[in-house]
Design a protein around this motif. Structure first.
Motif, PDB file in Angstrom:
ATOM      1  N   GLY A   1     -30.954 -48.889 -36.264  1.00  0.00           N
ATOM      2  CA  GLY A   1     -30.146 -50.065 -36.582  1.00  0.00           C
ATOM      3  C   GLY A   1     -30.727 -50.795 -37.783  1.00  0.00           C
ATOM      4  O   GLY A   1     -31.668 -50.343 -38.393  1.00  0.00           O
ATOM      5  N   GLY A   2     -30.164 -51.927 -38.134  1.00  0.00           N
ATOM      6  CA  GLY A   2     -30.672 -52.691 -39.257  1.00  0.00           C
ATOM      7  C   GLY A   2     -30.204 -52.144 -40.597  1.00  0.00           C
ATOM      8  O   GLY A   2     -29.216 -51.444 -40.685  1.00  0.00           O
ATOM      9  N   GLN A   3     -30.942 -52.464 -41.636  1.00  0.00           N
ATOM     10  CA  GLN A   3     -30.627 -52.018 -42.987  1.00  0.00           C
ATOM     11  C   GLN A   3     -31.058 -50.565 -43.164  1.00  0.00           C
ATOM     12  O   GLN A   3     -31.813 -50.030 -42.376  1.00  0.00           O
ATOM     13  CB  GLN A   3     -31.337 -52.891 -44.013  1.00  0.00           C
ATOM     14  CG  GLN A   3     -30.711 -54.227 -44.258  1.00  0.00           C
ATOM     15  CD  GLN A   3     -30.413 -54.979 -42.979  1.00  0.00           C
ATOM     16  OE1 GLN A   3     -29.262 -55.209 -42.684  1.00  0.00           O
ATOM     17  NE2 GLN A   3     -31.406 -55.346 -42.214  1.00  0.00           N
TER      18      GLN A   3
ATOM     19  N   LEU B   1     -30.966 -38.441 -47.833  1.00  0.00           N
ATOM     20  CA  LEU B   1     -31.420 -38.810 -46.495  1.00  0.00           C
ATOM     21  C   LEU B   1     -31.363 -40.323 -46.370  1.00  0.00           C
ATOM     22  O   LEU B   1     -31.363 -41.040 -47.374  1.00  0.00           O
ATOM     23  CB  LEU B   1     -32.858 -38.331 -46.257  1.00  0.00           C
ATOM     24  CG  LEU B   1     -33.109 -36.827 -46.334  1.00  0.00           C
ATOM     25  CD1 LEU B   1     -34.605 -36.545 -46.203  1.00  0.00           C
ATOM     26  CD2 LEU B   1     -32.336 -36.103 -45.250  1.00  0.00           C
ATOM     27  N   GLU B   2     -31.349 -40.809 -45.138  1.00  0.00           N
ATOM     28  CA  GLU B   2     -31.361 -42.256 -44.941  1.00  0.00           C
ATOM     29  C   GLU B   2     -32.165 -42.598 -43.695  1.00  0.00           C
ATOM     30  O   GLU B   2     -32.277 -41.802 -42.764  1.00  0.00           O
ATOM     31  CB  GLU B   2     -29.955 -42.824 -44.828  1.00  0.00           C
ATOM     32  CG  GLU B   2     -29.165 -42.337 -43.644  1.00  0.00           C
ATOM     33  CD  GLU B   2     -27.776 -42.960 -43.610  1.00  0.00           C
ATOM     34  OE1 GLU B   2     -27.512 -43.709 -42.640  1.00  0.00           O
ATOM     35  OE2 GLU B   2     -26.972 -42.702 -44.522  1.00  0.00           O
ATOM     36  N   TRP B   3     -32.743 -43.797 -43.732  1.00  0.00           N
ATOM     37  CA  TRP B   3     -33.538 -44.308 -42.624  1.00  0.00           C
ATOM     38  C   TRP B   3     -33.139 -45.747 -42.380  1.00  0.00           C
ATOM     39  O   TRP B   3     -32.981 -46.529 -43.305  1.00  0.00           O
ATOM     40  CB  TRP B   3     -35.028 -44.253 -42.952  1.00  0.00           C
ATOM     41  CG  TRP B   3     -35.510 -42.867 -43.175  1.00  0.00           C
ATOM     42  CD1 TRP B   3     -35.997 -42.003 -42.243  1.00  0.00           C
ATOM     43  CD2 TRP B   3     -35.533 -42.159 -44.412  1.00  0.00           C
ATOM     44  NE1 TRP B   3     -36.321 -40.814 -42.825  1.00  0.00           N
ATOM     45  CE2 TRP B   3     -36.051 -40.878 -44.153  1.00  0.00           C
ATOM     46  CE3 TRP B   3     -35.160 -42.474 -45.719  1.00  0.00           C
ATOM     47  CZ2 TRP B   3     -36.202 -39.919 -45.140  1.00  0.00           C
ATOM     48  CZ3 TRP B   3     -35.306 -41.526 -46.709  1.00  0.00           C
ATOM     49  CH2 TRP B   3     -35.819 -40.260 -46.409  1.00  0.00           C
ATOM     50  N   ALA B   4     -33.016 -46.109 -41.119  1.00  0.00           N
ATOM     51  CA  ALA B   4     -32.742 -47.492 -40.743  1.00  0.00           C
ATOM     52  C   ALA B   4     -34.073 -48.238 -40.676  1.00  0.00           C
ATOM     53  O   ALA B   4     -35.043 -47.731 -40.106  1.00  0.00           O
ATOM     54  CB  ALA B   4     -32.036 -47.543 -39.391  1.00  0.00           C
ATOM     55  N   VAL B   5     -34.114 -49.406 -41.281  1.00  0.00           N
ATOM     56  CA  VAL B   5     -35.327 -50.223 -41.296  1.00  0.00           C
ATOM     57  C   VAL B   5     -34.949 -51.677 -41.055  1.00  0.00           C
ATOM     58  O   VAL B   5     -33.791 -52.064 -41.207  1.00  0.00           O
ATOM     59  CB  VAL B   5     -36.092 -50.099 -42.641  1.00  0.00           C
ATOM     60  CG1 VAL B   5     -36.607 -48.700 -42.852  1.00  0.00           C
ATOM     61  CG2 VAL B   5     -35.226 -50.541 -43.809  1.00  0.00           C
ATOM     62  N   GLU B   6     -35.918 -52.472 -40.696  1.00  0.00           N
ATOM     63  CA  GLU B   6     -35.691 -53.901 -40.525  1.00  0.00           C
ATOM     64  C   GLU B   6     -35.622 -54.576 -41.893  1.00  0.00           C
ATOM     65  O   GLU B   6     -36.181 -54.069 -42.868  1.00  0.00           O
ATOM     66  CB  GLU B   6     -36.826 -54.508 -39.709  1.00  0.00           C
ATOM     67  CG  GLU B   6     -36.845 -54.020 -38.281  1.00  0.00           C
ATOM     68  CD  GLU B   6     -37.879 -54.721 -37.437  1.00  0.00           C
ATOM     69  OE1 GLU B   6     -38.438 -55.733 -37.889  1.00  0.00           O
ATOM     70  OE2 GLU B   6     -38.116 -54.248 -36.320  1.00  0.00           O
ATOM     71  N   PRO B   7     -34.947 -55.742 -41.978  1.00  0.00           N
ATOM     72  CA  PRO B   7     -34.967 -56.497 -43.235  1.00  0.00           C
ATOM     73  C   PRO B   7     -36.407 -56.831 -43.606  1.00  0.00           C
ATOM     74  O   PRO B   7     -37.278 -56.950 -42.741  1.00  0.00           O
ATOM     75  CB  PRO B   7     -34.186 -57.768 -42.904  1.00  0.00           C
ATOM     76  CG  PRO B   7     -33.361 -57.424 -41.710  1.00  0.00           C
ATOM     77  CD  PRO B   7     -34.164 -56.418 -40.944  1.00  0.00           C
TER      78      PRO B   7
ATOM     79  N   PRO C   1     -30.964 -59.136 -45.088  1.00  0.00           N
ATOM     80  CA  PRO C   1     -30.075 -58.730 -43.998  1.00  0.00           C
ATOM     81  C   PRO C   1     -28.715 -58.271 -44.535  1.00  0.00           C
ATOM     82  O   PRO C   1     -28.130 -58.914 -45.402  1.00  0.00           O
ATOM     83  CB  PRO C   1     -29.932 -60.004 -43.166  1.00  0.00           C
ATOM     84  CG  PRO C   1     -31.207 -60.748 -43.422  1.00  0.00           C
ATOM     85  CD  PRO C   1     -31.522 -60.481 -44.873  1.00  0.00           C
ATOM     86  N   GLY C   2     -28.250 -57.127 -44.053  1.00  0.00           N
ATOM     87  CA  GLY C   2     -26.948 -56.599 -44.454  1.00  0.00           C
ATOM     88  C   GLY C   2     -26.926 -55.861 -45.777  1.00  0.00           C
ATOM     89  O   GLY C   2     -25.866 -55.460 -46.230  1.00  0.00           O
TER      90      GLY C   2
END
Length: 109
Positions: free
Chosen positions: A7-9, A45-51, A74-75
């Motif tokens: 989740g996240g960015q 490739l992509e990875w979800a990370v926190e803001p 965020p976003g």
């Protein structure tokens, strides 16, 4: 240290298709000092990370990219492209031994 999370960015990384340098080798991807994957030519490739601020670095053998700082609000996602650094011509062995941190080029898109 920020962690890779669900989740996240997102940090989206694409690797250029062309050129012969490193054409058969995958680059190892590190986010915040943690190995998160390997990317080959012409892939994304992509990875979800926190803001927040994250460090992205790629390696292949003893060579690497410079560390790139990516700050995500965020976003907002970050798009980064990578490709072999330098000219890809003669003299690469000398460059690989002297400039090991610039073998791979990272560019914010």
């Amino acid at each position: 240290m920020n962690a890779v999370v669900r989740g996240g960015q997102r940090i989206l990384l694409s690797r250029a298709r062309g050129g012969w340098q490193d054409c058969l080798r995958a680059y190892v991807v590190f986010i915040d000092g943690r190995e998160v994957g390997r990317i080959r030519r012409g892939r994304q490739l992509e990875w979800a990370v926190e803001p927040g601020t994250h460090t992205v670095k790629l390696t292949v053998d003893w060579c690497s990219s410079e560390s790139a700082l990516v700050t995500l609000a965020p976003g907002v996602d970050a798009r980064i492209s990578c490709r072999p650094g330098g000219s890809g011509g003669r003299g690469n062995l000398g460059r690989a031994l002297a400039d090991t941190g610039q073998w791979i080029e990272l560019t914010r898109c």
